[in-house]
Design a protein around this motif. Structure first.
Motif, PDB file in Angstrom:
ATOM      1  N   SER A 183       0.829  -1.200   0.000  1.00  0.00           N
ATOM      2  CA  SER A 183       0.000   0.000   0.000  1.00  0.00           C
ATOM      3  C   SER A 183       0.872   1.261   0.000  1.00  0.00           C
ATOM      4  CB  SER A 183      -0.967  -0.066   1.186  1.00  0.00           C
ATOM      5  OG  SER A 183      -0.910   1.093   1.950  1.00  0.00           O
ATOM      6  N   ALA A 184       1.987   1.230   0.741  1.00  0.00           N
ATOM      7  CA  ALA A 184       2.902   2.382   0.742  1.00  0.00           C
ATOM      8  C   ALA A 184       3.400   2.675  -0.666  1.00  0.00           C
ATOM      9  CB  ALA A 184       4.063   2.115   1.686  1.00  0.00           C
ATOM     10  N   CYS A 185       3.731   1.628  -1.412  1.00  0.00           N
ATOM     11  CA  CYS A 185       4.253   1.808  -2.769  1.00  0.00           C
ATOM     12  C   CYS A 185       3.232   2.532  -3.656  1.00  0.00           C
ATOM     13  CB  CYS A 185       4.599   0.464  -3.391  1.00  0.00           C
ATOM     14  SG  CYS A 185       6.118  -0.220  -2.759  1.00  0.00           S
ATOM     15  N   LYS A 186       1.980   2.189  -3.467  1.00  0.00           N
ATOM     16  CA  LYS A 186       0.955   2.842  -4.273  1.00  0.00           C
ATOM     17  C   LYS A 186       0.964   4.347  -4.006  1.00  0.00           C
ATOM     18  CE  LYS A 186      -2.415  -0.402  -3.361  1.00  0.00           C
ATOM     19  NZ  LYS A 186      -3.772  -0.908  -3.394  1.00  0.00           N
ATOM     20  N   PHE A 187       1.028   4.705  -2.712  1.00  0.00           N
ATOM     21  CA  PHE A 187       1.064   6.129  -2.375  1.00  0.00           C
ATOM     22  C   PHE A 187       2.328   6.804  -2.906  1.00  0.00           C
ATOM     23  CE2 PHE A 187      -2.137   4.821   0.745  1.00  0.00           C
ATOM     24  CZ  PHE A 187      -3.068   5.831   0.561  1.00  0.00           C
ATOM     25  N   ILE A 188       3.460   6.128  -2.758  1.00  0.00           N
ATOM     26  CA  ILE A 188       4.720   6.733  -3.215  1.00  0.00           C
ATOM     27  C   ILE A 188       4.667   7.014  -4.714  1.00  0.00           C
ATOM     28  CG2 ILE A 188       7.220   6.391  -3.429  1.00  0.00           C
ATOM     29  CD1 ILE A 188       6.944   4.452  -0.976  1.00  0.00           C
ATOM     30  N   ARG A 190       6.369   8.707  -9.614  1.00  0.00           N
ATOM     31  CA  ARG A 190       7.393   7.757 -10.056  1.00  0.00           C
ATOM     32  C   ARG A 190       6.765   6.413 -10.361  1.00  0.00           C
ATOM     33  NH1 ARG A 190      13.173   8.291  -9.042  1.00  0.00           N
ATOM     34  NH2 ARG A 190      13.470  10.342  -8.132  1.00  0.00           N
ATOM     35  N   GLU A 191       7.322   5.743 -11.363  1.00  0.00           N
ATOM     36  CA  GLU A 191       6.933   4.357 -11.581  1.00  0.00           C
ATOM     37  C   GLU A 191       7.833   3.521 -10.674  1.00  0.00           C
ATOM     38  OE1 GLU A 191       6.667   3.207 -15.687  1.00  0.00           O
ATOM     39  OE2 GLU A 191       7.006   1.091 -15.190  1.00  0.00           O
ATOM     40  N   ILE A 192       7.242   2.623  -9.907  1.00  0.00           N
ATOM     41  CA  ILE A 192       8.032   1.767  -9.033  1.00  0.00           C
ATOM     42  C   ILE A 192       7.795   0.313  -9.440  1.00  0.00           C
ATOM     43  CG2 ILE A 192       8.443   1.023  -6.652  1.00  0.00           C
ATOM     44  CD1 ILE A 192       7.350   3.744  -5.766  1.00  0.00           C
ATOM     45  N   VAL A 245       4.053  -3.482 -10.653  1.00  0.00           N
ATOM     46  CA  VAL A 245       4.392  -2.193 -11.272  1.00  0.00           C
ATOM     47  C   VAL A 245       3.414  -1.153 -10.736  1.00  0.00           C
ATOM     48  CG1 VAL A 245       4.720  -0.943 -13.422  1.00  0.00           C
ATOM     49  CG2 VAL A 245       5.185  -3.394 -13.337  1.00  0.00           C
ATOM     50  N   PHE A 246       3.945  -0.222  -9.933  1.00  0.00           N
ATOM     51  CA  PHE A 246       3.100   0.807  -9.323  1.00  0.00           C
ATOM     52  C   PHE A 246       3.150   2.074 -10.163  1.00  0.00           C
ATOM     53  CE2 PHE A 246       4.651  -1.924  -5.956  1.00  0.00           C
ATOM     54  CZ  PHE A 246       3.497  -2.224  -5.239  1.00  0.00           C
TER      55      PHE A 246
END
Length: 673
Positions: A638-643, A649-651, A661-662
Motif C-alpha cells: 500500500s505504501a508503494c501505491k502512495f509513493i 514515479r513508476e516503481i 508495477v506501481f
DNA sequence: CTAGGGTTAG
C-alpha cells in the motif's frame, strides 16, 4: 621399430596417417593384427570413420576386430552406433566374448535400455563363462546407470574378486543417487579390505559428501584428498570447490581457489556461482570483471550463464545489459543456454521488451528458451501472452516439458485465469503424456486458492497421488492468508511443521498464522522453540541498482553504510505519503508489540529503505526498480501505491513470485498476489 | 602379436 609397436605410441592424427600409409605401401594391409591395432588407434583418437574404414577393408574379420569397433563407439559416447555394430556382429554369427560384453554394457546403461541390458546379462550367465571381473564391473556400472542401485549392489556382492574399479563404480553409484551414507559405508568396507584409494575413489567420495548433511564427513574427505596427495590435482580441487559452493561454504571454496596455481575457467566460474548463490552479488560482478582481465582465460557459455543468473537474481539490469553486449561480441548470441539466461535476466529485471526482442531474434530456440519467455510473461502478469507463447511453441515443433507446464500454470495463476489454467492442467496428461509432479499440483493449488476456491484446492491436495511438499503447503497457506481462512491456515502450517521441524521457514509460517488469528501465545511458543533450536531464517532484504552499482538493504539494519542518508529520506517519505492518506497497516507486523514499535518496524522494512534511497539518489521521473527475496507485505504494497502517486514515479518491485508495477497509485497486480 | 570395466562446471 615395427609398425605394431609404433602404433601403440601414436596418439595423433597425422603421424597415425603416416603409419597407416606405410602399412599399406609395405603390403601389410591384410595383416589382421596390424589392421586391428590400426583401427583401434583411430578409435582412440575419436576418428570412428577411419576406424570403420579399416574395419571394412579387413577380409577376414575376427571377434577382436568387431570388439575394437564396438568399444571405440562406446568410448566416444556413440552408444547407438556401438549397439548397431554389436547387433550386426551377432547376425554375422560371431559369439561375443567377455571383452565384447564388457565393452557393450555401458551403451545399454547410458541409453537407458534396461530390457536389452538385462537380456545380455542373462546371455552371459547362460553361456556359463564363469566369473570375470571386467564383465561384472561393467554390469554394476550398467545397473547403476539404469537406476537399479540394489541390483548393482547384488552383482557387486556376488563378485568373487573385486578390484579398485569395481569398488569405485559401486561408490559412485551410491553418490549419483544421493545415497551418501551408503557410499561412505562401502568406502569403509573397502579400506578394511586393504584396497588402496585412487583418483576415482576420491572423486566419487567428494561427490558423495555433498549428499551427507554431516559437515565433518566433508572435512574428512578433504583431509583424505590431502593425505593421499590427490588434492594437488586440478580436477580434485575443482570438485572440492564445487562441493563447498553447493553447500554454501563460500569461504572454504575461496581458500582452495586462492591456493590454486592455475585458475582455469571452471574454477573461476565455480567461485562466481558461489558468490551468486550466497547472494553476494556485487562480489559476483566484481569477480566476473576480474576474470575478464586475466590473460589466457576465455569466458565460455557456463561463465556467461552464471553471471547472467546473478544479474537476474539481483535485478541488476545495467550489468546484465553489459553482459549481453559481451555475449554478442564473443559470439555466444546463438548459444541456447546463454540465450535462456539472457531472457531470464531481462524478464527478471522487468524488461520484457528486450527479452522479447532477443527471443524473437533467436534462430534456434530450445525448450528452455520458450520456458524462460513464458515464465517471464507470467511473472509480469501477462497470462494471455504466456498462453499464446505456449501455443506458438507447440506450433514450432518444440515439445513442452515438465517445467513448461509449471511456467504456463503459474502464468494463469498470477493473472487469475482459473479456467484456462485448469484446462491446460487436464490436457497436460491427456495430450502430452506429462505426468503431474508436485510442482504442477502446487501451481493448481495456487490457482484455485488465489481465486478463493480454497476447498477445491484442499480437496485436490488431499486426493493427489503424491505426498504434499513444502511448495504445495505454501500455495495453500498464502491462499488462506489472502482470503482470511485462518483456521485452515493453522491446520496446514501445523502439518507442515510436523513434516519438517527443522526448517526455519516453517516456524515463521506457523508463527504468522497464529499472529493472524490473534493467538499471541502461539506466536511466542513458536518463536521460543525456533530460538532454542538455533535455527535462523533468511533475513529479508531488498536491492536496488543505481548507476550500475548494487545496494542491498535489510529490514531494520542500522549498520548500513548509507544508514543516515536513508534514515533522513525515509522520514521525509513517510510524512509525505501520510499526508496523502497512507495509514500504516500494523496488522502486517506479526508479533505482539505496541503500536509504536510496530510502526517503527513497518517503516524499516527493507523495501521502504531501498525505495527511499532510490528516491534520493535518482533524478525525478526515473523508474525505481527493487528486487526482494520475500513476498511483498500488505503495508509495503500500500505504501508503494502512495509513493508512486505522491512522487510521480513508476516503481517496479520484484518479489519472489512476480512483478508489481506501481503507477499513479495503482499496482499492476490489481492487489492480487 | 590385435580388444575390456570408471571422471569435472549450467
Amino acid at each position: 621399430m615395427s609398425h605394431a609397436s609404433i602404433l601403440l605410441q601414436v596418439k595423433h592424427l597425422n603421424p597415425l596417417k603416416q603409419v597407416h600409409a606405410s602399412i599399406v605401401t609395405s603390403g601389410l594391409s591384410q595383416n589382421i593384427f596390424l589392421s586391428n591395432r590400426l583401427a583401434n588407434s583411430y578409435a582412440q583418437c575419436g576418428l570412428m570413420d577411419n576406424a570403420e574404414q579399416i574395419f571394412h577393408r579387413i577380409s577376414s574379420k575376427n571377434i577382436v576386430s568387431w570388439t575394437i569397433l564396438i568399444s571405440g563407439y562406446a568410448k566416444n559416447h556413440l552408444f547407438m552406433d556401438a549397439i548397431n555394430v554389436f547387433n550386426k556382429m551377432v547376425t554375422y554369427g560371431f559369439l561375443p566374448n567377455e571383452i565384447t560384453i564388457s565393452s557393450i554394457l555401458p551403451a545399454f546403461g547410458n541409453l537407458g535400455l534396461t530390457q536389452i541390458g538385462k537380456s545380455v546379462h542373462c546371455f552371459w550367465v547362460r553361456c556359463g563363462n564363469g566369473a570375470n571381473v571386467f564383465v561384472e564391473t561393467a554390469l554394476v556400472g550398467m545397473y547403476s546407470k539404469l537406476g537399479y542401485a540394489g541390483v548393482a549392489r547384488r552383482v557387486f556382492d556376488s563378485m568373487s574378486e573385486r578390484n579398485i574399479v569395481a569398488w569405485n563404480v559401486m561408490i559412485s553409484c551410491y553418490s549419483d543417487y544421493g545415497f551418501g551414507e551408503e557410499g561412505f559405508g562401502l568406502f569403509n568396507l573397502m579400506r578394511r579390505e586393504g584396497v588402496h584409494v585412487d583418483f576415482f575413489t576420491v572423486m566419487s567420495l567428494i561427490s558423495a559428501s555433498s549428499c551427507v548433511e554431516d559437515l565433518r564427513i566433508g572435512q574428512g574427505v578433504h583431509c583424505l584428498t590431502v593425505r593421499t596427495g590427490f588434492e594437488r590435482g586440478q580436477l580434485v580441487r575443482t570438485a572440492l570447490m564445487d562441493r563447498y559452493v553447493n553447500g554454501n561454504h563460500i569461504e572454504d571454496a575461496n581458500l582452495i581457489f586462492n591456493d590454486m596455481h592455475v585458475k582455469d575457467v571452471v574454477a573461476w566460474t565455480l567461485m562466481l556461482t558461489g558468490f551468486s548463490k550466497g547472494q553476494y552479488w556485487n562480489k559476483a560482478i566484481e569477480h566476473f570483471n576480474e576474470m575478464m582481465r586475466v590473460e589466457g582465460i576465455e569466458v565460455d557459455s557456463v561463465a556467461l550463464t552464471g553471471i547472467l543468473s546473478s544479474c537476474s537474481d539481483s535485478g541488476a539490469l545495467l550489468q546484465g545489459k553489459r553482459v549481453h553486449a559481451l555475449v554478442e561480441k564473443r559470439g555466444f548470441a546463438c548459444d541456447v543456454f546463454v540465450g535462456s539466461a539472457l531472457i531470464d535476466m531481462y524478464t527478471n529485471c522487468a524488461n520484457l521488451e528486450d527479452a522479447r526482442k532477443y527471443f524473437e531474434g533467436m534462430e534456434e530456440k530450445d525448450v528452455a528458451c520458450w520456458n524462460a519467455m513464458i515464465a517471464g510473461n507470467g511473472m509480469n502478469g501477462h497470462g494471455n501472452d504466456a498462453i499464446d507463447l505456449f501455443l506458438r511453441m507447440k506450433g514450432s515443433g518444440i515439445n513442452p516439458d515438465e517445467s513448461t507446464f509449471v511456467c504456463v500454470l503459474y502464468a494463469c495463476s498470477h493473472a487469475g485465469m482459473v479456467d484456462q489454467g485448469l484446462h491446460i492442467f487436464s490436457h497436460m496428461v491427456k495430450s502430452w503424456n506429462v505426468f503431474p509432479n508436485s510442482k504442477h499440483y502446487a501451481c493448481v493449488a495456487d490457482l484455485l486458492g488465489r481465486a478463493g476456491r480454497l476447498d477445491d484446492a484442499y480437496i485436490l491436495v488431499n486426493s493427489m497421488p503424491l505426498l504434499p511438499d513444502f511448495d504445495i503447503y505454501c500455495a495453500l497457506l498464502s491462499a488462506c492468508k489472502i482470503h482470511g481462512n485462518i483456521e485452515l491456515g493453522i491446520k496446514i502450517s501445523e502439518k507442515l511443521f510436523q513434516l519438517e521441524p527443522n526448517d526455519a521457514g516453517h516456524y515463521v509460517l506457523l508463527s504468522n498464522m497464529y499472529a493472524l488469528a490473534g493467538n499471541w501465545e502461539g506466536v511466542k511458543m513458536t518463536r521460543i522453540s525456533l530460538r532454542s533450536k538455533r535455527l535462523k531464517k533468511d533475513p529479508g532484504f531488498s536491492s536496488i541498482e543505481i548507476n550500475g552499482e548494487l545496494y542491498t538493504f535489510m529490514a531494520g539494519q542500522k549498520d548500513h553504510p548509507q544508514y543516515y542518508e536513508v534514515e533522513g529520506l525515509l522520514q521525509c517519505m513517510i510524512i509525505r505519503i501520510q499526508e496523502a492518506g497512507y495509514v500504516p497497516d500494523t496488522r502486517s507486523v506479526l508479533q505482539e508489540l505496541s503500536d509504536d514499535v510496530k510502526m517503527d518496524i513497518l517503516y524499516h522494512h527493507s523495501e521502504k529503505l531501498a525505495i527511499a534511497f532510490g528516491l534520493g539518489r535518482t533524478k525525478p521521473g526515473t523508474i525505481i526498480r527493487i528486487t526482494k527475496n520475500l513476498r511483498s507485505c500488505n503495508d509495503c504494497h500500500s505504501a508503494c501505491k502512495f509513493i508512486s502517486k505522491v512522487y510521480e514515479r513508476e516503481i517496479v518491485v520484484k518479489d519472489t513470485n512476480r512483478f508489481h508495477v506501481f503507477q499513479e497509485g495503482v499496482c499492476s497486480c490489481r492487489d492480487y498476489w
